[in-house]
Design an enzyme around this catalytic site. Structure first.
Site, PDB file in Angstrom:
ATOM      1  N   SER A  59      48.226  60.898  61.245  1.00 26.69           N
ATOM      2  CA  SER A  59      46.768  61.006  61.178  1.00 26.69           C
ATOM      3  C   SER A  59      46.169  61.995  62.154  1.00 26.69           C
ATOM      4  CB  SER A  59      46.134  59.625  61.394  1.00 26.69           C
ATOM      5  OG  SER A  59      46.350  58.800  60.277  1.00 26.69           O
ATOM      6  N   LYS A  62      44.111  64.791  60.773  1.00 30.55           N
ATOM      7  CA  LYS A  62      42.705  64.609  60.419  1.00 30.55           C
ATOM      8  C   LYS A  62      41.772  65.332  61.391  1.00 30.55           C
ATOM      9  CE  LYS A  62      43.905  60.233  58.268  1.00 30.55           C
ATOM     10  NZ  LYS A  62      44.061  58.774  58.440  1.00 30.55           N
ATOM     11  N   SER A 122      40.017  56.225  60.881  1.00 28.52           N
ATOM     12  CA  SER A 122      41.202  56.956  60.405  1.00 28.52           C
ATOM     13  C   SER A 122      41.412  56.773  58.909  1.00 28.52           C
ATOM     14  CB  SER A 122      42.459  56.503  61.173  1.00 28.52           C
ATOM     15  OG  SER A 122      43.505  57.434  61.022  1.00 28.52           O
TER      16      SER A 122
END
Length: 399
Positions: A59, A62, A122
């Protein structure tokens, strides 16, 4: 700001006095497989453990999705109140896949809420809705991510998805590149960074009983380290537990990247300890105040043959706590070796405030720290007779 090339000109050392009272670089141990910590004020690398190893970001990817959105918001091409719709196809693919914002099929969500869903929760679903809303398709958005990656100089990274979902090695990053991305986010979009990256929680969606679903920010140092305000955690079985974080204390900002922790608990406890170590074991020592002339540089084809090189802000060097002496130009102080470097002579015209040189500081026992220097004043192009006179002087300089 990237350093000015140094291949052509090396000016005389500004101060040759070596520090007489050295302090050892404070030790740091971590179970993270990869680590990188940098002081944004001076560029000093405080900790480095295999920082250029390619690894799956999970993640942490991101952060680039958010960076692309921030860039479009700043340019006016994207509005925070613009709404994008969760398509049935995207919902079917991402509903319940890893971290989620719980966006319903057919639901319209504003860019502001999607950013909160990405940064705070997230949300994998939020990433894809934002990507498809901005670029039409996820692959088209990924092209924007890689364009920004190249522009930022993240030469050892590549993005294949908008949310970092495992893709057989297409997406990879390094700790050093993630630090570059984090610093760019903080530097380029300070207002948006402050608005979105430090929310303690965010609510979206409802349970089967109709209760709002509120989730806490996964940032392990938020509320635990003074001044902590970002950035992002990541985890997959392949990548382990990772974190890119930042905090600011008394005007000093640190960015840290760690990855490959074996557990959530190790990531949380060691991230807090490492960030505290960065602030408590190191300190900034002043060198030059904002606007102070550090040196001069030769100018080619200008109305003046030289231009002053000044500090664009208060310049300081990061040194271990306990290093004696007062660095810089104060009476009785010891200064580390410093040199001004630039690619020159610098061609006119030159604008005041233009980054045209660097001050390279080499504290004993540490890697050099590079600080930007800017032009003190405008230098216009020389007129016809000025160019002739410059040519004559250049000719006789070789005789």
């Amino acid at each position: 700001m990237k350093p000015v090339p140094t291949a052509v000109a090396l000016l005389a050392t500004v101060s040759l006095a070596a520090t007489s009272s050295l302090a050892a670089v404070p030790p740091l141990e971590t179970t993270a497989q990869v680590g990188f910590m940098q002081d944004m004020n001076s560029g000093a690398i405080l900790f480095s453990k295999d920082p250029d190893r390619r690894m799956p970001p999970a993640s942490l990817a991101k952060m680039m999705t958010v960076y692309v959105a921030f860039s479009l918001i700043k340019s006016g091409d994207l509005k925070l109140d613009t709404k994008f719709t969760m398509s049935p196809e995207t919902w079917k693919k991402w509903h319940g896949q890893g971290s989620t914002m719980f966006i319903a099929a057919g639901e319209q969500v504003s860019v502001a809420d999607l950013l909160s869903g990405i940064i705070t929760l997230s949300g994998n679903d939020a990433c894809i809705v934002l990507a498809e809303g901005i670029a039409g398709t996820e692959p088209a958005f990924v092209n924007l991510m890689n364009q920004q990656r190249q522009r930022l100089g993240m030469t050892n990274s590549n993005f294949g998805t908008a949310n970092g979902w495992p893709d057989n090695g297409v997406t990879y990053v390094t700790a050093r590149d993630l630090a570059t991305l984090a610093e760019a986010t903080i530097r380029d979009y300070p207002d948006l960074y402050k608005q979105f990256y430090s929310k303690p929680n965010f609510a979206w969606g409802k349970t089967m009983g109709g209760t709002n679903i509120s989730q806490d920010n996964r940032d392990p140092i938020l509320g635990k380290v003074p001044g902590a305000d970002g950035l992002k955690t990541g985890h997959t079985d392949e990548a382990g537990y990772g974190f890119t974080g930042s905090a600011e204390q008394n005007g000093r900002r640190i960015v840290m990247v760690v990855a490959g922790f074996p557990s959530w608990g190790a990531r949380a406890s060691e991230s807090i300890s490492m960030m505290n170590w960065g602030f408590s074991s190191w300190r900034l020592k002043p060198l030059f105040a904002k606007g102070k002339r550090v040196d001069t540089a030769a100018v080619q084809g200008g109305s003046s043959s030289t231009v002053g090189l000044v500090a664009p802000s208060d310049l300081a060097v990061t040194v271990p706590l306990g290093m004696g002496g007062i660095l810089g130009q104060k009476a009785g102080g010891d200064a580390p070796p410093m040199k001004v470097v630039y690619d020159g002579p610098i061609k006119a015209p030159i604008k005041a405030g233009q980054h045209i040189a660097d001050l390279v500081v080499s504290p004993p026992g540490q890697a050099p720290q590079t600080l930007a220097l800017v032009a003190e004043s405008d230098v216009g192009e020389a007129g016809f007779f000025g160019r002739i006179w410059a040519s004559i002087k250049a000719l006789f300089s070789w005789i």
